[in-house]
Write a protein that holds these residues in place. Structure first.
Motif, PDB file in Angstrom:
ATOM      1  N   ASN A  25      14.952  -0.023  -6.948  1.00 47.26           N
ATOM      2  CA  ASN A  25      15.753  -0.749  -7.918  1.00 47.26           C
ATOM      3  C   ASN A  25      15.496  -0.127  -9.287  1.00 47.26           C
ATOM      4  OD1 ASN A  25      16.220  -2.975  -9.977  1.00 47.26           O
ATOM      5  ND2 ASN A  25      16.954  -4.011  -8.140  1.00 47.26           N
ATOM      6  N   LYS A  26      16.530  -0.004 -10.106  1.00 46.14           N
ATOM      7  CA  LYS A  26      16.364   0.627 -11.412  1.00 46.14           C
ATOM      8  C   LYS A  26      15.403  -0.141 -12.309  1.00 46.14           C
ATOM      9  CE  LYS A  26      20.971   2.710 -11.277  1.00 46.14           C
ATOM     10  NZ  LYS A  26      22.320   2.744 -11.864  1.00 46.14           N
ATOM     11  N   LYS A  27      15.212  -1.425 -12.035  1.00 35.83           N
ATOM     12  CA  LYS A  27      14.305  -2.253 -12.824  1.00 35.83           C
ATOM     13  C   LYS A  27      12.996  -2.545 -12.099  1.00 35.83           C
ATOM     14  CE  LYS A  27      16.855  -3.245 -16.507  1.00 35.83           C
ATOM     15  NZ  LYS A  27      16.413  -3.111 -17.910  1.00 35.83           N
ATOM     16  N   CYS A  28      12.931  -2.219 -10.807  1.00 39.61           N
ATOM     17  CA  CYS A  28      11.743  -2.597 -10.029  1.00 39.61           C
ATOM     18  C   CYS A  28      11.566  -1.644  -8.860  1.00 39.61           C
ATOM     19  CB  CYS A  28      11.886  -4.035  -9.520  1.00 39.61           C
ATOM     20  SG  CYS A  28      10.661  -4.506  -8.285  1.00 39.61           S
ATOM     21  N   LEU A  29      10.452  -0.924  -8.846  1.00 43.07           N
ATOM     22  CA  LEU A  29      10.064  -0.117  -7.697  1.00 43.07           C
ATOM     23  C   LEU A  29       8.955  -0.851  -6.965  1.00 43.07           C
ATOM     24  CD1 LEU A  29       9.885   3.448  -9.291  1.00 43.07           C
ATOM     25  CD2 LEU A  29      11.781   2.421  -8.038  1.00 43.07           C
ATOM     26  N   ALA A  30       8.996  -0.860  -5.643  1.00 42.18           N
ATOM     27  CA  ALA A  30       7.981  -1.597  -4.887  1.00 42.18           C
ATOM     28  C   ALA A  30       7.738  -0.931  -3.544  1.00 42.18           C
ATOM     29  CB  ALA A  30       8.410  -3.051  -4.672  1.00 42.18           C
ATOM     30  N   LEU A  31       6.502  -1.079  -3.046  1.00 45.64           N
ATOM     31  CA  LEU A  31       6.107  -0.613  -1.727  1.00 45.64           C
ATOM     32  C   LEU A  31       5.576  -1.810  -0.954  1.00 45.64           C
ATOM     33  CD1 LEU A  31       4.181   2.600  -2.827  1.00 45.64           C
ATOM     34  CD2 LEU A  31       6.498   2.488  -1.924  1.00 45.64           C
ATOM     35  N   VAL A  32       5.983  -1.916   0.316  1.00 45.36           N
ATOM     36  CA  VAL A  32       5.584  -3.057   1.151  1.00 45.36           C
ATOM     37  C   VAL A  32       4.685  -2.545   2.273  1.00 45.36           C
ATOM     38  CG1 VAL A  32       6.384  -4.958   2.598  1.00 45.36           C
ATOM     39  CG2 VAL A  32       7.754  -4.226   0.627  1.00 45.36           C
ATOM     40  N   TYR A  33       3.422  -3.034   2.299  1.00 43.83           N
ATOM     41  CA  TYR A  33       2.436  -2.588   3.268  1.00 43.83           C
ATOM     42  C   TYR A  33       2.019  -3.747   4.172  1.00 43.83           C
ATOM     43  CZ  TYR A  33       1.591   1.035  -0.296  1.00 43.83           C
ATOM     44  OH  TYR A  33       1.721   2.047  -1.207  1.00 43.83           O
ATOM     45  N   ASP A  34       1.324  -3.383   5.272  1.00 44.61           N
ATOM     46  CA  ASP A  34       0.599  -4.385   6.046  1.00 44.61           C
ATOM     47  C   ASP A  34      -0.461  -5.035   5.150  1.00 44.61           C
ATOM     48  OD1 ASP A  34       1.848  -4.333   8.474  1.00 44.61           O
ATOM     49  OD2 ASP A  34       0.599  -2.761   9.309  1.00 44.61           O
ATOM     50  N   PHE A  35      -0.642  -6.331   5.303  1.00 41.40           N
ATOM     51  CA  PHE A  35      -1.628  -7.060   4.502  1.00 41.40           C
ATOM     52  C   PHE A  35      -3.017  -6.871   5.096  1.00 41.40           C
ATOM     53  CE2 PHE A  35      -3.949 -11.125   3.809  1.00 41.40           C
ATOM     54  CZ  PHE A  35      -4.112 -11.012   2.438  1.00 41.40           C
ATOM     55  N   MET A  36      -3.979  -6.526   4.240  1.00 38.48           N
ATOM     56  CA  MET A  36      -5.375  -6.366   4.655  1.00 38.48           C
ATOM     57  C   MET A  36      -6.176  -7.571   4.153  1.00 38.48           C
ATOM     58  SD  MET A  36      -5.570  -3.498   6.337  1.00 38.48           S
ATOM     59  CE  MET A  36      -3.888  -3.513   6.942  1.00 38.48           C
ATOM     60  N   SER A  37      -6.535  -8.460   5.067  1.00 34.83           N
ATOM     61  CA  SER A  37      -7.074  -9.762   4.682  1.00 34.83           C
ATOM     62  C   SER A  37      -8.473  -9.696   4.078  1.00 34.83           C
ATOM     63  CB  SER A  37      -7.097 -10.696   5.900  1.00 34.83           C
ATOM     64  OG  SER A  37      -7.889 -10.136   6.940  1.00 34.83           O
ATOM     65  N   ARG A  38      -9.226  -8.614   4.300  1.00 34.02           N
ATOM     66  CA  ARG A  38     -10.602  -8.544   3.784  1.00 34.02           C
ATOM     67  C   ARG A  38     -10.703  -7.740   2.485  1.00 34.02           C
ATOM     68  NH1 ARG A  38     -14.219 -10.371   7.657  1.00 34.02           N
ATOM     69  NH2 ARG A  38     -15.594 -10.598   5.861  1.00 34.02           N
ATOM     70  N   GLY A  39      -9.575  -7.419   1.881  1.00 35.79           N
ATOM     71  CA  GLY A  39      -9.612  -6.715   0.598  1.00 35.79           C
ATOM     72  C   GLY A  39      -9.972  -5.250   0.745  1.00 35.79           C
ATOM     73  N   ASN A  40     -10.762  -4.718  -0.205  1.00 37.42           N
ATOM     74  CA  ASN A  40     -11.137  -3.307  -0.134  1.00 37.42           C
ATOM     75  C   ASN A  40     -12.655  -3.157  -0.078  1.00 37.42           C
ATOM     76  OD1 ASN A  40     -12.245  -3.029  -2.909  1.00 37.42           O
ATOM     77  ND2 ASN A  40     -10.105  -3.326  -3.551  1.00 37.42           N
ATOM     78  N   LEU A  41     -13.092  -1.936   0.202  1.00 39.62           N
ATOM     79  CA  LEU A  41     -14.516  -1.660   0.399  1.00 39.62           C
ATOM     80  C   LEU A  41     -15.318  -1.913  -0.869  1.00 39.62           C
ATOM     81  CD1 LEU A  41     -16.827  -0.619   2.146  1.00 39.62           C
ATOM     82  CD2 LEU A  41     -16.122   1.715   1.583  1.00 39.62           C
ATOM     83  N   GLN A  42     -14.767  -1.592  -2.011  1.00 40.72           N
ATOM     84  CA  GLN A  42     -15.494  -1.818  -3.260  1.00 40.72           C
ATOM     85  C   GLN A  42     -15.841  -3.297  -3.434  1.00 40.72           C
ATOM     86  OE1 GLN A  42     -13.495  -1.880  -7.193  1.00 40.72           O
ATOM     87  NE2 GLN A  42     -14.787  -0.103  -7.687  1.00 40.72           N
ATOM     88  N   GLN A  43     -14.880  -4.170  -3.115  1.00 37.45           N
ATOM     89  CA  GLN A  43     -15.112  -5.603  -3.269  1.00 37.45           C
ATOM     90  C   GLN A  43     -16.242  -6.084  -2.365  1.00 37.45           C
ATOM     91  OE1 GLN A  43     -11.137  -6.839  -2.311  1.00 37.45           O
ATOM     92  NE2 GLN A  43     -10.467  -6.893  -4.443  1.00 37.45           N
ATOM     93  N   LEU A  44     -16.251  -5.607  -1.117  1.00 39.31           N
ATOM     94  CA  LEU A  44     -17.283  -6.074  -0.196  1.00 39.31           C
ATOM     95  C   LEU A  44     -18.643  -5.456  -0.501  1.00 39.31           C
ATOM     96  CD1 LEU A  44     -15.733  -6.521   3.354  1.00 39.31           C
ATOM     97  CD2 LEU A  44     -16.064  -8.161   1.533  1.00 39.31           C
ATOM     98  N   LEU A  45     -18.669  -4.237  -1.026  1.00 42.75           N
ATOM     99  CA  LEU A  45     -19.953  -3.661  -1.429  1.00 42.75           C
ATOM    100  C   LEU A  45     -20.562  -4.446  -2.591  1.00 42.75           C
ATOM    101  CD1 LEU A  45     -19.312   0.187  -1.208  1.00 42.75           C
ATOM    102  CD2 LEU A  45     -20.740  -1.206   0.288  1.00 42.75           C
ATOM    103  N   ARG A  46     -19.687  -5.063  -3.384  1.00 45.64           N
ATOM    104  CA  ARG A  46     -20.167  -5.900  -4.476  1.00 45.64           C
ATOM    105  C   ARG A  46     -20.531  -7.311  -4.001  1.00 45.64           C
ATOM    106  NH1 ARG A  46     -15.565  -4.899  -9.113  1.00 45.64           N
ATOM    107  NH2 ARG A  46     -15.902  -2.679  -9.471  1.00 45.64           N
ATOM    108  N   GLY A  47     -20.255  -7.579  -2.735  1.00 43.37           N
ATOM    109  CA  GLY A  47     -20.536  -8.921  -2.235  1.00 43.37           C
ATOM    110  C   GLY A  47     -19.363  -9.856  -2.382  1.00 43.37           C
ATOM    111  N   GLY A  48     -18.135  -9.326  -2.310  1.00 39.90           N
ATOM    112  CA  GLY A  48     -16.950 -10.163  -2.431  1.00 39.90           C
ATOM    113  C   GLY A  48     -16.864 -11.184  -1.317  1.00 39.90           C
ATOM    114  N   ASP A  49     -16.273 -12.339  -1.614  1.00 36.51           N
ATOM    115  CA  ASP A  49     -16.146 -13.449  -0.669  1.00 36.51           C
ATOM    116  C   ASP A  49     -17.507 -13.905  -0.154  1.00 36.51           C
ATOM    117  OD1 ASP A  49     -13.397 -13.365  -0.909  1.00 36.51           O
ATOM    118  OD2 ASP A  49     -13.177 -11.925   0.721  1.00 36.51           O
TER     119      ASP A  49
END
Length: 537
Positions: A393-417
């Motif tokens: 869209n000329k006003k909005c570019l977007a990418l749609v991915y599979d949802f990863m429920s546990r976030g990313n590795l950086q968050q969990l290394l920090r003790g996320g959740d």
């Protein structure tokens, strides 16, 4: 097969132990091992051995062929082996120890789902062939197993003792060309058919629509006349018909040729009072929003800015209106980054997705958007994020991915959740990321260099499987090139110093960054944040 594993001459056995998936119960595993052998000793070796599984003899007195592949398995026989280990034992008359070149190990997964109705299967295969559809997951049974149903289909599983039926088909913006095939109309359980924004031509066939309740053929090249069988169902209020944007509407002014949905007279009579009350509440809410938020541009109709020419990739293209629907009007923010904001969304079939949005830009201004779409539309691996679609869209570019429920590795290394990764989990995640990179470097033709491997770009699903994401900086180069020259890009602290100095890109750039990821997984606890710093050179 040019490499093999053996042991020293004074030992007589090789034990192979495999690690099962984290969500598998080892006591219920049923295994099918496939052993691959090729004698690579140039002399005339005397090598003979037996193969055991949990103490049970599988193959006796086996001798590998010289420079030829022998693949050994017992067809149709699944083994109960809770320790997932195999033993290759030298026979008494052998002068050399055992040898093995490769082994594959499959676990049996039993599906309780019933297969799709055979008629629906045949009709969808006809559709696939007629329009030459090559979607990645359009193989096997359209509805079963439920977790792997075909993209764009909705199946009815409510009748547990009957085969699931296809009730909805969404092939909007799928590049369909030619006439409207009869296969759609022959599906007796089909309730919704969306073929909008394609290039369908000729007249609409006069089929009996059976159970069809919604037929969206808008924005194609269809001509008249409209069959009586369709008009009668529309006039009786049994069919929601949309034909706007077709040549057939050039001489027709009925409601199905406008953007407004058809009205049902009986419904209007039955609910007059509630409609009036709801309308008043909505009007008051709109006035309040306009008064307090002003004319900031948030209410602009982005739908009118859809790009006419789509990208030449074999994935779904979402409209801005569809993004608003699946994200519940962009309500739930799950992340922010250099690209923009990431929202949580739910597709029509119930699948959870992550929608990464870059607002107020164009494709020409976004250097990351096109590379990521082009890269992820061509690769498919269990350790690489799956791109389900994009919005252009000329006003909005977007990418749609599979949802990863546990976030990313950086968050969990920090003790996320409030969750702490143990050493085994860190090892598995590192192995997952390594397999994803190996696929990009070795299996893709041409090879792909990610250029931004770091802990925030390693996502984790509900089983803590590592998934590499964010391919906006990736580059491909052929085997004919030892490197390509490019401006340095990536994240400080993870960036290869040699690449930063020379701007010469190779797969070693990713390997260095992966080494920094390993350092973060192994050396540090949960509280450390990199902040772009590396403690050594």
């Amino acid at each position: 097969m040019q490499n093999a594993l053996t042991t020293s001459m004074n030992l007589s056995a090789i034990q192979i132990t495999a690690m099962f998936e984290r969500n598998e119960d080892p006591k219920s595993l049923q295994l099918l091992p496939i052993f691959h052998f090729a004698e690579i000793n140039g002399s005339n070796p005397n090598r003979r051995f037996d193969i055991y599984s949990a103490g049970e003899l599988l193959f006796s007195d086996f001798s590998p062929s010289r420079f030829q592949v022998d693949s050994m398995h017992q067809n149709g026989r699944f083994l109960y082996n809770p320790n997932v280990s195999f033993l290759l034992m030298k026979t008494p008359n052998s002068t050399l120890p055992p040898l093995i070149n490769a082994v594959e190990l499959y676990s049996l997964v039993r599906m309780d789902n019933l297969t799709s109705d055979s008629d629906d299967v045949n009709y969808m295969k006809e559709v696939k062939k007629h329009y030459n559809l090559t979607r990645i997951n359009w193989s096997g049974d359209p509805c079963s197993p439920r977790e792997y149903s075909w993209e764009g289909l909705t199946c009815d599983y409510t009748k547990s003792n009957q085969n699931p039926r296809i009730v909805s088909v969404d092939l909007s913006t799928s590049g369909l060309k030619g006439e409207l095939t009869a296969s759609f109309m022959n599906m007796v359980s089909l309730e919704k058919l969306d073929l909008s924004h394609n290039n369908l031509t000729e007249a609409i066939p006069g089929y009996q629509l059976k159970s069809l309740k919604i037929l969206n053929l808008s924005n194609n090249q269809l001509v008249g006349p409209i069959p009586d069988s369709i008009l009668q169902r529309f006039q009786a209020g049994l069919l929601d018909l949309r034909l706007e944007g077709n040549p057939v509407c050039s001489e027709v002014k009925d409601t199905y040729c406008s953007n407004k949905k058809t009205n049902n007279v009986r419904t209007l009579i039955a609910v007059t009072v509630p409609v009036v009350l709801v309308s008043l509440l909505v009007l008051m809410w709109i006035i309040w929003k306009l008064c307090w938020e002003g004319k900031s541009g948030d209410h602009e109709n982005y739908a009118m800015y859809e790009e006419e020419t789509s990208l030449h990739v074999d994935i779904r293209r979402f409209t801005y209106a569809e993004l608003k629907l699946i994200t519940n009007d962009f309500q739930s923010i799950i992340g922010k980054g250099g690209f923009g904001i990431v929202y949580h969304g739910i597709l029509e079939n119930g699948d959870e997705v992550a929608v990464k949005v870059l607002m107020e830009t164009s494709i020409a201004e976004s250097t990351d958007f096109l590379p990521e779409v082009e890269t992820l539309s061509k690769v498919y691996h269990k350790n690489l994020v799956t791109l389900k679609g994009y919005c252009q869209n000329k006003k909005c570019l977007a990418l749609v991915y599979d949802f990863m429920s546990r976030g990313n590795l950086q968050q969990l290394l920090r003790g996320g959740d409030n969750y702490c990764l143990n050493w085994e989990q860190r090892l598995y995640i590192a192995l997952d990321a390594a397999q994803g990179l190996e696929y990009l470097h070795e299996s893709c033709k041409p090879s792909i260099v990610h250029r931004d491997v770091k802990t925030p770009n390693i996502l984790l699903d509900k089983n803590l499987v590592g998934i590499i994401s964010d391919f906006g900086l990736s580059r491909a180069f052929s085997d004919a090139h030892t490197h390509i020259s490019t401006v340095a890009a990536g994240t400080l602290g993870y960036l290869d110093p040699e690449y930063h100095a020379t701007f010469q890109l190779t797969v070693k750039t990713d390997v260095y960054s992966f080494g920094i990821v390993l350092l973060g997984c192994v050396h540090f606890g949960n509280e450390v944040e990199w902040n772009g710093m590396v403690p050594f050179h």
